[in-house]
Design an enzyme around this catalytic site. Sequence first.
Site, PDB file in Angstrom:
ATOM      1  N   LYS A  66       0.715  -1.271   0.023  1.00  0.00           N
ATOM      2  CA  LYS A  66      -0.186  -0.133  -0.062  1.00  0.00           C
ATOM      3  C   LYS A  66       0.927   1.284   0.029  1.00  0.00           C
ATOM      4  O   LYS A  66       2.025   1.114   0.218  1.00  0.00           O
ATOM      5  CB  LYS A  66      -1.021  -0.071   1.456  1.00  0.00           C
ATOM      6  CG  LYS A  66      -0.079  -0.289   2.566  1.00  0.00           C
ATOM      7  CD  LYS A  66      -1.026  -0.563   3.650  1.00  0.00           C
ATOM      8  CE  LYS A  66      -0.209  -0.544   5.033  1.00  0.00           C
ATOM      9  NZ  LYS A  66      -1.167  -1.114   6.189  1.00  0.00           N
ATOM     10  N   TYR A 102      16.591  30.299   5.413  1.00  0.00           N
ATOM     11  CA  TYR A 102      15.312  31.098   6.140  1.00  0.00           C
ATOM     12  C   TYR A 102      15.481  31.195   7.632  1.00  0.00           C
ATOM     13  O   TYR A 102      16.050  30.206   8.300  1.00  0.00           O
ATOM     14  CB  TYR A 102      13.855  30.321   5.659  1.00  0.00           C
ATOM     15  CG  TYR A 102      13.462  30.516   4.590  1.00  0.00           C
ATOM     16  CD1 TYR A 102      12.961  31.555   4.106  1.00  0.00           C
ATOM     17  CD2 TYR A 102      13.022  29.449   3.672  1.00  0.00           C
ATOM     18  CE1 TYR A 102      12.477  31.623   2.611  1.00  0.00           C
ATOM     19  CE2 TYR A 102      12.731  29.156   2.494  1.00  0.00           C
ATOM     20  CZ  TYR A 102      12.150  30.507   1.949  1.00  0.00           C
ATOM     21  OH  TYR A 102      11.677  30.559   0.748  1.00  0.00           O
TER      22      TYR A 102
HETATM   23  C1  LIG Z   1      -0.108  -2.016   6.730  1.00  0.00           C
HETATM   24  C2  LIG Z   1      -0.652  -3.415   7.115  1.00  0.00           C
HETATM   25  C3  LIG Z   1       0.200  -4.322   7.357  1.00  0.00           C
HETATM   26  C4  LIG Z   1       1.822  -4.140   7.300  1.00  0.00           C
HETATM   27  O1  LIG Z   1       2.190  -3.422   8.513  1.00  0.00           O
HETATM   28  P1  LIG Z   1       3.960  -3.232   8.734  1.00  0.00           P
HETATM   29  O2  LIG Z   1       3.620  -2.635  10.253  1.00  0.00           O
HETATM   30  O3  LIG Z   1       4.094  -2.219   7.866  1.00  0.00           O
HETATM   31  O4  LIG Z   1       4.396  -4.681   8.651  1.00  0.00           O
HETATM   32  C5  LIG Z   1      -0.251  -5.770   7.653  1.00  0.00           C
HETATM   33  N1  LIG Z   1      -1.628  -5.923   7.669  1.00  0.00           N
HETATM   34  C6  LIG Z   1      -2.392  -4.802   7.465  1.00  0.00           C
HETATM   35  C7  LIG Z   1      -3.841  -5.265   7.917  1.00  0.00           C
HETATM   36  C8  LIG Z   1      -2.119  -3.491   7.371  1.00  0.00           C
HETATM   37  O5  LIG Z   1      -2.896  -2.645   7.159  1.00  0.00           O
END
Ligand SMILES: *Cc1c(COP(=O)(O)O)cnc(C)c1O
Length: 348
Positions: free
Chosen positions: A37, A248
């Site tokens: 994602k 800045y």
């Molecule tokens: C994002 C997510 C993961 C991965 O989590 P990490 O902490 O990045 O390993 C796994 N399961 C679900 C449901 C998630 O939303």
Amino acid sequence: MVPNDAPLRLILDGAALVSNWRWLSNKAGAPAGAAVKADGYGLGAREVSRRLAEAGCRDFFVATWAEADALGALPFGAGLSVLHGVREEDMAAALASRARPVLNSPAMVARWKAAAPGRPCDVMVDTGINRLGLAMADAVSGLLDGLEIDLLMSHLACADEPGSAMNGRQRERFADAAARIPARRYSLANSAGACLGPDYGFDLVRPGIGLYGGIPRPEAAGHIAPVVRIEAQILQIRDVPAGETVGYGATFTAAAPTRIAVLNLGYADGYLRAFAGHGTVRAGGQVRPLAGRVSMDLIAADIGDAPVEEGGWLEVDYALEAAAAATGLSQYELLTGLGSRYQRAWTD
Ligand SMILES: *Cc1c(COP(=O)(O)O)cnc(C)c1O
């Protein structure tokens, strides 16, 4: 597309990505999928998925249908799950996709049963995080009867916190759900959960951050390899006289004549203002500090007498654990905030 001659780049280590994926799977004693994602946590979901699929990864996770669509074709036999499930607005995309929705609420279950009877889906049950997922009472109420559940999953709230009693409690609740809800496979753990070992492995683990070089728990230190390096080009070098200021707010004052390199990187590239006073660059083998504030598209570094010149490239230190400690940002924020202006160059 970002041109190959962009003035900032991410050097991405494909061998490290695959080795992290293998380590997490071995640690959990279970096959590992991959959370890709947020465009593969900022690295580029397509490139990440292709490399992991070639290494044997068969389960991928995105948040939304737009992300599923953007991923393009996956190799034959690879599955894709959409973690946020199906809103009413998603149904057309979902029915046209080969990805599976993760059904999170009774309304989503009803929607999927009505529109796609018998078509495989995943289900999230809540075991204590109280974020997305069916309450256990709903999940075992008969609501799920008739669904073709590929993956029944839950998500840990405190897996990255050493010593938390939540983990064992959620594990027990999930084992109970697994015993009562028929599904082809069961999955509980993210990266940090995978580090908790085979008790948390079930049939599949779902790492994200650890794949990309994040250290989710102390157990992973020394085993998870960095994947991302930042390099930025020097746009200008200037000699700042003693007493003059840089940037800045004039927050940096040269105590002596100071050589300053101005680099093409700033907070619009995810290199946030929190790095001021903490950030360092590598110049000719030396570790050199930033000078002054981080601008939107520029930083300045005090490069001393390092043998570098305009047009050259400097590595900007971005070791995730150290950067998180220095800035107060999480390792997740450090990766997912990387913007769209980098050339993403894979080694391997
Ligand atoms: C994002 C997510 C993961 C991965 O989590 P990490 O902490 O990045 O390993 C796994 N399961 C679900 C449901 C998630 O939303």
